[in-house]
Design a protein around this motif. Structure first.
Motif, PDB file in Angstrom:
ATOM      1  N   TYR A   1       0.822  -1.212   0.000  1.00 26.37           N
ATOM      2  CA  TYR A   1       0.000   0.000   0.000  1.00 26.37           C
ATOM      3  C   TYR A   1       0.856   1.262   0.000  1.00 26.37           C
ATOM      4  O   TYR A   1       1.950   1.293   0.558  1.00 26.37           O
ATOM      5  CB  TYR A   1      -0.895   0.033   1.234  1.00 26.37           C
ATOM      6  CG  TYR A   1      -2.201  -0.710   1.107  1.00 26.37           C
ATOM      7  CD1 TYR A   1      -3.418  -0.035   1.046  1.00 26.37           C
ATOM      8  CD2 TYR A   1      -2.230  -2.103   1.062  1.00 26.37           C
ATOM      9  CE1 TYR A   1      -4.629  -0.715   0.953  1.00 26.37           C
ATOM     10  CE2 TYR A   1      -3.428  -2.799   0.963  1.00 26.37           C
ATOM     11  CZ  TYR A   1      -4.615  -2.094   0.906  1.00 26.37           C
ATOM     12  OH  TYR A   1      -5.814  -2.773   0.802  1.00 26.37           O
ATOM     13  N   ASP A   2       0.316   2.299  -0.610  1.00 23.65           N
ATOM     14  CA  ASP A   2       0.837   3.647  -0.450  1.00 23.65           C
ATOM     15  C   ASP A   2       0.217   4.179   0.840  1.00 23.65           C
ATOM     16  O   ASP A   2      -0.997   4.302   0.943  1.00 23.65           O
ATOM     17  CB  ASP A   2       0.427   4.504  -1.650  1.00 23.65           C
ATOM     18  CG  ASP A   2       0.984   5.914  -1.588  1.00 23.65           C
ATOM     19  OD1 ASP A   2       1.775   6.220  -0.674  1.00 23.65           O
ATOM     20  OD2 ASP A   2       0.619   6.720  -2.458  1.00 23.65           O
ATOM     21  N   VAL A   3       1.052   4.470   1.826  1.00 19.35           N
ATOM     22  CA  VAL A   3       0.555   4.788   3.164  1.00 19.35           C
ATOM     23  C   VAL A   3       0.820   6.245   3.513  1.00 19.35           C
ATOM     24  O   VAL A   3       1.932   6.753   3.316  1.00 19.35           O
ATOM     25  CB  VAL A   3       1.212   3.872   4.219  1.00 19.35           C
ATOM     26  CG1 VAL A   3       0.826   4.306   5.632  1.00 19.35           C
ATOM     27  CG2 VAL A   3       0.816   2.421   3.984  1.00 19.35           C
ATOM     28  N   ARG A   4      -0.184   6.887   4.051  1.00 19.65           N
ATOM     29  CA  ARG A   4       0.002   8.183   4.693  1.00 19.65           C
ATOM     30  C   ARG A   4      -0.284   7.994   6.178  1.00 19.65           C
ATOM     31  O   ARG A   4      -1.440   7.877   6.593  1.00 19.65           O
ATOM     32  CB  ARG A   4      -0.894   9.254   4.080  1.00 19.65           C
ATOM     33  CG  ARG A   4      -0.422   9.647   2.696  1.00 19.65           C
ATOM     34  CD  ARG A   4      -1.027  10.939   2.204  1.00 19.65           C
ATOM     35  NE  ARG A   4      -0.482  11.301   0.899  1.00 19.65           N
ATOM     36  CZ  ARG A   4      -0.866  12.346   0.187  1.00 19.65           C
ATOM     37  NH1 ARG A   4      -1.793  13.163   0.671  1.00 19.65           N
ATOM     38  NH2 ARG A   4      -0.324  12.602  -0.987  1.00 19.65           N
ATOM     39  N   TYR A   5       0.794   7.939   6.937  1.00 15.66           N
ATOM     40  CA  TYR A   5       0.700   7.804   8.381  1.00 15.66           C
ATOM     41  C   TYR A   5       0.673   9.204   8.976  1.00 15.66           C
ATOM     42  O   TYR A   5       1.651   9.948   8.882  1.00 15.66           O
ATOM     43  CB  TYR A   5       1.889   6.994   8.905  1.00 15.66           C
ATOM     44  CG  TYR A   5       2.096   7.124  10.395  1.00 15.66           C
ATOM     45  CD1 TYR A   5       1.153   6.619  11.273  1.00 15.66           C
ATOM     46  CD2 TYR A   5       3.222   7.753  10.904  1.00 15.66           C
ATOM     47  CE1 TYR A   5       1.323   6.758  12.645  1.00 15.66           C
ATOM     48  CE2 TYR A   5       3.405   7.893  12.273  1.00 15.66           C
ATOM     49  CZ  TYR A   5       2.452   7.389  13.133  1.00 15.66           C
ATOM     50  OH  TYR A   5       2.624   7.529  14.484  1.00 15.66           O
ATOM     51  N   MET A   6      -0.452   9.564   9.572  1.00 15.35           N
ATOM     52  CA  MET A   6      -0.670  10.927  10.038  1.00 15.35           C
ATOM     53  C   MET A   6      -0.397  11.099  11.524  1.00 15.35           C
ATOM     54  O   MET A   6      -0.522  12.207  12.046  1.00 15.35           O
ATOM     55  CB  MET A   6      -2.116  11.351   9.735  1.00 15.35           C
ATOM     56  CG  MET A   6      -2.556  11.108   8.294  1.00 15.35           C
ATOM     57  SD  MET A   6      -1.478  11.901   7.097  1.00 15.35           S
ATOM     58  CE  MET A   6      -1.740  13.611   7.505  1.00 15.35           C
ATOM     59  N   GLY A   7      -0.053  10.007  12.207  1.00 17.19           N
ATOM     60  CA  GLY A   7       0.242  10.102  13.624  1.00 17.19           C
ATOM     61  C   GLY A   7      -1.021  10.210  14.462  1.00 17.19           C
ATOM     62  O   GLY A   7      -2.147  10.082  13.975  1.00 17.19           O
ATOM     63  N   PRO A   8      -0.852  10.492  15.763  1.00 18.88           N
ATOM     64  CA  PRO A   8      -2.002  10.604  16.660  1.00 18.88           C
ATOM     65  C   PRO A   8      -2.583  12.012  16.663  1.00 18.88           C
ATOM     66  O   PRO A   8      -2.036  12.932  16.056  1.00 18.88           O
ATOM     67  CB  PRO A   8      -1.381  10.274  18.019  1.00 18.88           C
ATOM     68  CG  PRO A   8       0.018  10.835  17.907  1.00 18.88           C
ATOM     69  CD  PRO A   8       0.439  10.592  16.470  1.00 18.88           C
ATOM     70  N   ASN A   9      -3.719  12.131  17.330  1.00 21.80           N
ATOM     71  CA  ASN A   9      -4.294  13.441  17.663  1.00 21.80           C
ATOM     72  C   ASN A   9      -4.601  14.298  16.426  1.00 21.80           C
ATOM     73  O   ASN A   9      -4.288  15.480  16.375  1.00 21.80           O
ATOM     74  CB  ASN A   9      -3.345  14.197  18.607  1.00 21.80           C
ATOM     75  CG  ASN A   9      -4.038  15.327  19.350  1.00 21.80           C
ATOM     76  OD1 ASN A   9      -5.259  15.339  19.500  1.00 21.80           O
ATOM     77  ND2 ASN A   9      -3.251  16.283  19.814  1.00 21.80           N
ATOM     78  N   LEU A  10      -5.227  13.691  15.426  1.00 22.29           N
ATOM     79  CA  LEU A  10      -5.567  14.420  14.205  1.00 22.29           C
ATOM     80  C   LEU A  10      -7.028  14.874  14.265  1.00 22.29           C
ATOM     81  O   LEU A  10      -7.940  14.047  14.366  1.00 22.29           O
ATOM     82  CB  LEU A  10      -5.357  13.525  12.981  1.00 22.29           C
ATOM     83  CG  LEU A  10      -5.580  14.182  11.619  1.00 22.29           C
ATOM     84  CD1 LEU A  10      -4.556  15.292  11.375  1.00 22.29           C
ATOM     85  CD2 LEU A  10      -5.503  13.137  10.499  1.00 22.29           C
TER      86      LEU A  10
END
Length: 216
Positions: free
Chosen positions: A114-123
């Protein structure tokens, strides 16, 4: 002392190189899925329980998380085939500060191409929806560490079920493992209770059994 307890002690002691060597030795005879499910997850769950019981300080919990993050990043596998990849957007909702589980989920999606966009926590939800509208992900994966995050997870899942690109919405994390099935009925969402079930879903679009996977 079992393996995950030994590793969690290394995390709490801030022993980065020793923890990395411990994990590398584990990977000589185990898969990355086993690393995430059998070693890192229980190690971090133990640390979370120690913090909840006031047996470790916030500083110690943050140190352990940072060392786990280092180890996870150093051992991640990536599938570099970029042709026709599906897209996965992975993050924690507003107020959720835990992120190690999210990083493991992101790593598993990358391993599967997969092409992943990991945005982290607290979005914040508005920002998450804006990105989804622009990027049109095939999958949106959310995670919560504590049971009281379930209402927020439900709000986000319901919002993403109405996005034009109609992404699959996955919900997981420790909050899910601590909750009953009735608590987890979320319209339009897939609840994944453990990483083996997540791998099964990524590969087949189905769950392995009703104990680890459910639909809202």
């Amino acid at each position: 002392m079992n393996e995950s307890t030994q590793l969690s002690d290394l995390f709490l002691q801030g022993q980065e190189e020793e923890a990395l060597k411990y994990v590398q030795d584990f990977l000589e005879s185990h898969s990355h899925e086993q690393l995430y499910g059998e070693l890192l997850t229980p190690a971090m769950y133990r640390i979370g329980e120690l913090w909840e019981q006031n047996e470790i300080s916030v500083a110690e919990e943050h140190l352990a998380t940072a060392v786990c993050d280092f180890v996870l990043s150093a051992t991640e596998l990536r599938n570099k085939d970029k042709d026709g990849r599906k897209k996965a957007m992975i993050f924690g909702p507003e107020g959720e500060e835990h992120y190690i589980g999210l990083k493991m989920v992101a790593a598993m999606f990358r391993e599967e191409g997969y092409d992943v966009r990991y945005m982290g926590p607290n979005l914040p939800l508005d920002s998450a929806l804006e990105l989804a509208g622009d990027w049109q992900p095939d999958v949106v994966a959310l995670s919560g560490a504590l049971a009281h995050r379930l209402p927020v997870l439900k709000t986000y899942a319901e919002a993403f079920s109405k996005v034009d690109s109609n992404p699959a919405v996955l919900i997981g994390g420790r909050a899910v493992t601590l909750s009953s099935f009735a608590d987890l009925r979320i319209k339009g969402a897939v609840v994944v209770r453990e990483l083996g079930a997540l791998r099964e879903w990524i590969r087949t679009g189905k769950g392995s059994n009703d104990d680890t996977f459910s639909t809202g």
